[in-house]
Design an enzyme around this catalytic site. Structure first.
Site, short mmCIF file in Angstrom:
data_model
loop_
_atom_site.label_atom_id
_atom_site.label_comp_id
_atom_site.label_asym_id
_atom_site.label_seq_id
_atom_site.Cartn_x
_atom_site.Cartn_y
_atom_site.Cartn_z
N GLY A 285 0.87 -1.27 0.11
CA GLY A 285 -0.02 0.06 -0.13
C GLY A 285 0.86 1.38 0.01
O GLY A 285 0.46 2.15 -0.83
N CYS A 286 1.91 1.24 0.86
CA CYS A 286 2.62 2.37 0.89
C CYS A 286 3.25 2.56 -0.28
O CYS A 286 3.74 3.73 -0.84
CB CYS A 286 3.59 2.22 2.19
SG CYS A 286 2.67 2.37 3.49
#
Length: 158
Positions: A46-47
């Site tokens: 996600g990051c």
């Protein structure tokens, strides 16, 4: 409960080390509009999606007068690896003690896979040239967030 920032609040002051050496501080952002975003961990799916979205939108954001800064609790060495592997072109700052995230209200209780945990709350702040919060977004989704932020700010894609 973590204190959350709202529009017109003064943005917390900070000074943090960045990947590549040196520091970035709230003083460096004075007189500029800035997007400061907090993310849980470099090199996670996600990051990485979020960072690459900021990288790919950087020209349009800068064209609209914004400086972008990403902040996580990762040590500088991990951030440097993240910058290199993902070809990131904006500063990533290390907030290992989470004091800056706490000051922004981006550290505290959150739900993760249905469980309440304490950690970094994925958050984005737009800070105006006078150092005040223009926009505070908490619990943002990694995917599609930058596109939504551009829409919220009235910025076309580059």
């Amino acid at each position: 409960m973590t204190t959350r920032l709202s529009p017109t609040d003064l943005a917390p002051e900070f000074s943090l080390p960045v990947a590549g050496g040196g520091t970035i501080s709230s003083a460096d952002l004075a007189g500029k509009r800035a997007i400061v975003y907090f993310y849980p961990a470099a090199s996670t799916p996600g990051c990485t999606t979020q960072a690459c979205d900021f990288r790919d939108s950087l020209a349009s954001l800068q064209g609209a007068g914004f400086t972008v800064v990403g902040i996580s609790p990762d040590p500088v060495a991990k951030l440097e690896s993240f910058v290199t592997s993902e070809h990131l072109t904006f500063p990533l700052a290390s907030d290992e003690d989470k004091s800056v995230a706490t000051a922004f209200g981006a550290y505290g209780e959150k739900k993760l896979y249905g469980k309440v945990v304490t950690g970094i709350i994925r958050s984005t702040f737009v800070i105006d040239a006078e150092g005040r919060i223009e926009l505070a977004q908490y619990n943002v989704r990694a995917t599609g967030h930058v596109a939504k932020l551009r829409r919220d700010l009235g910025i076309d894609a580059a």
